[in-house]
Design a protein around this motif. Structure first.
Motif: not given
Length: 338
Positions: A264-278
């Motif tokens: 329900x919200x746009x991702x920030x840098x933390x979410x994006x980096x975590x997504x790539x890391x996973x």
């Protein structure tokens, strides 16, 4: 996953948890992988001691293959050596203090370091924006100290002058004394080396004192709460970040759409980096199996990984080499400055 899911920095930790969860859910639903991936989340509350306990639990009780986290630099420097000694590979998606890369060969970080962020912002401030008299107000923790040192050195090297340096402690709410000292030196730019909670309050108190300067920061600004808490006082502020939610990149746009649908919200840098890391971890585990040492070697061998934060390669010291944005607050949202 290991990070602050409650407390003052819960926004960062929840974004990281969401990014990891989204990547795992996608992998398990795709039917492309040899394993079913399970996410175990541990709350550090942003406290290094709690981070140490949580790291021990993940390693000794949950016996995880690998870890995404910790999230903050201080908790990474405290808990990271536990994983290193136990031979458990971990990728921090957000700890930017230079000393993090000294923990050992089981430590990786998928985020641009403080040195690079602060140096690029200082050069941009002096050479592109034409700012000459710069002040620094930094959080007296590993993150803030690292940013201050790198910004000051790069600003002077670029031809600028650092006319005032002040500090504060995490959790402080009154910055009027520091702002008064800074205003007396008549700067034209203020670099706030800290997180969004304090940055928003500093911006508001500076505005009340009539301090008219260009506000700058690093990825600690990268939260919608900066705007929610700071309001008009943070309009025009610029900061470095490894991700831009309104990117035109096809892979990045797809991630933003999926994340928004799920949370329900746009991702920030933390979410994006975590997504790539996973995603990097998932690909490595699928290729080499769940053996911790083999997973470490697989992460270290990652080259040109196509992530939503850009093409990522891990250097010999475990640091990711990837693009860096400069973002600006404009009309209550983030836009790309560079």
């Amino acid at each position: 996953m290991l990070g602050p899911l409650s407390g003052d920095y819960a926004s960062y930790g929840q974004s990281v948890a969401n990014g990891v969860e989204l990547a795992i859910n996608e992998a398990n639903a795709s039917g492309r992988y040899n394993y079913v991936f399970v996410l175990q989340k541990e709350d550090t509350r942003g406290d290094p001691v709690q981070a140490l306990n949580a790291m021990n639990k993940l390693i000794e009780l949950d016996r995880v293959t690998a870890i995404i986290g910790p999230v903050l630099s201080g908790e990474t420097l405290t808990a990271g050596p536990i994983a290193q000694d136990a031979g458990v590979p971990f990728i921090t998606p957000s700890a930017t203090a230079p000393a993090v890369s000294e923990i050992g060969n089981y430590e990786f970080r998928n985020v641009i370091t403080d040195d690079v962020q602060a140096a690029q912002m200082a050069e941009y401030a002096v050479r592109v924006l034409g700012l000459r008299r710069l002040a620094i107000l930094y959080s007296n923790n590993d993150y803030g100290v690292g940013l201050r040192r790198a910004f000051e050195a790069a600003a002077v090297a670029a031809g600028g002058q650092v006319v005032a340096v002040e500090s504060y402690l995490d959790g402080d709410t009154n910055f009027n004394a520091q702002i008064t000292n800074i205003a007396a030196r008549n700067p034209d730019g203020l670099y706030i080396a800290g997180y969004y909670t304090e940055a928003a309050q500093i911006a508001q108190q500076a505005a009340l004192q009539g301090l008219r300067v260009k506000l700058m920061g690093a990825d600690g600004f990268d939260s919608p709460l900066l705007i929610e808490l700071g309001g008009a006082a943070v309009e025009g502020a610029i900061f470095t970040s490894g991700f831009f939610a309104d990117t035109q990149d096809e892979l990045g746009r797809s991630f933003v759409e999926k994340y928004a649908a799920a949370y329900g919200a746009k991702p920030d840098m933390f979410a994006a980096n975590a997504y790539d890391s996973a995603r990097i971890l998932i690909e490595v585990i699928n290729r080499v199996g769940p053996n911790r040492a083999a997973v470490r070697d697989g992460i270290a061998a990652t080259r040109d990984f196509p992530g939503v934060t850009g093409v990522t390669t891990f250097a010999e010291n475990g640091d990711a080499v990837k693009p860096l944005y400069i973002l600006r607050v404009e009309n209550g949202t983030f836009v790309q400055e560079r």
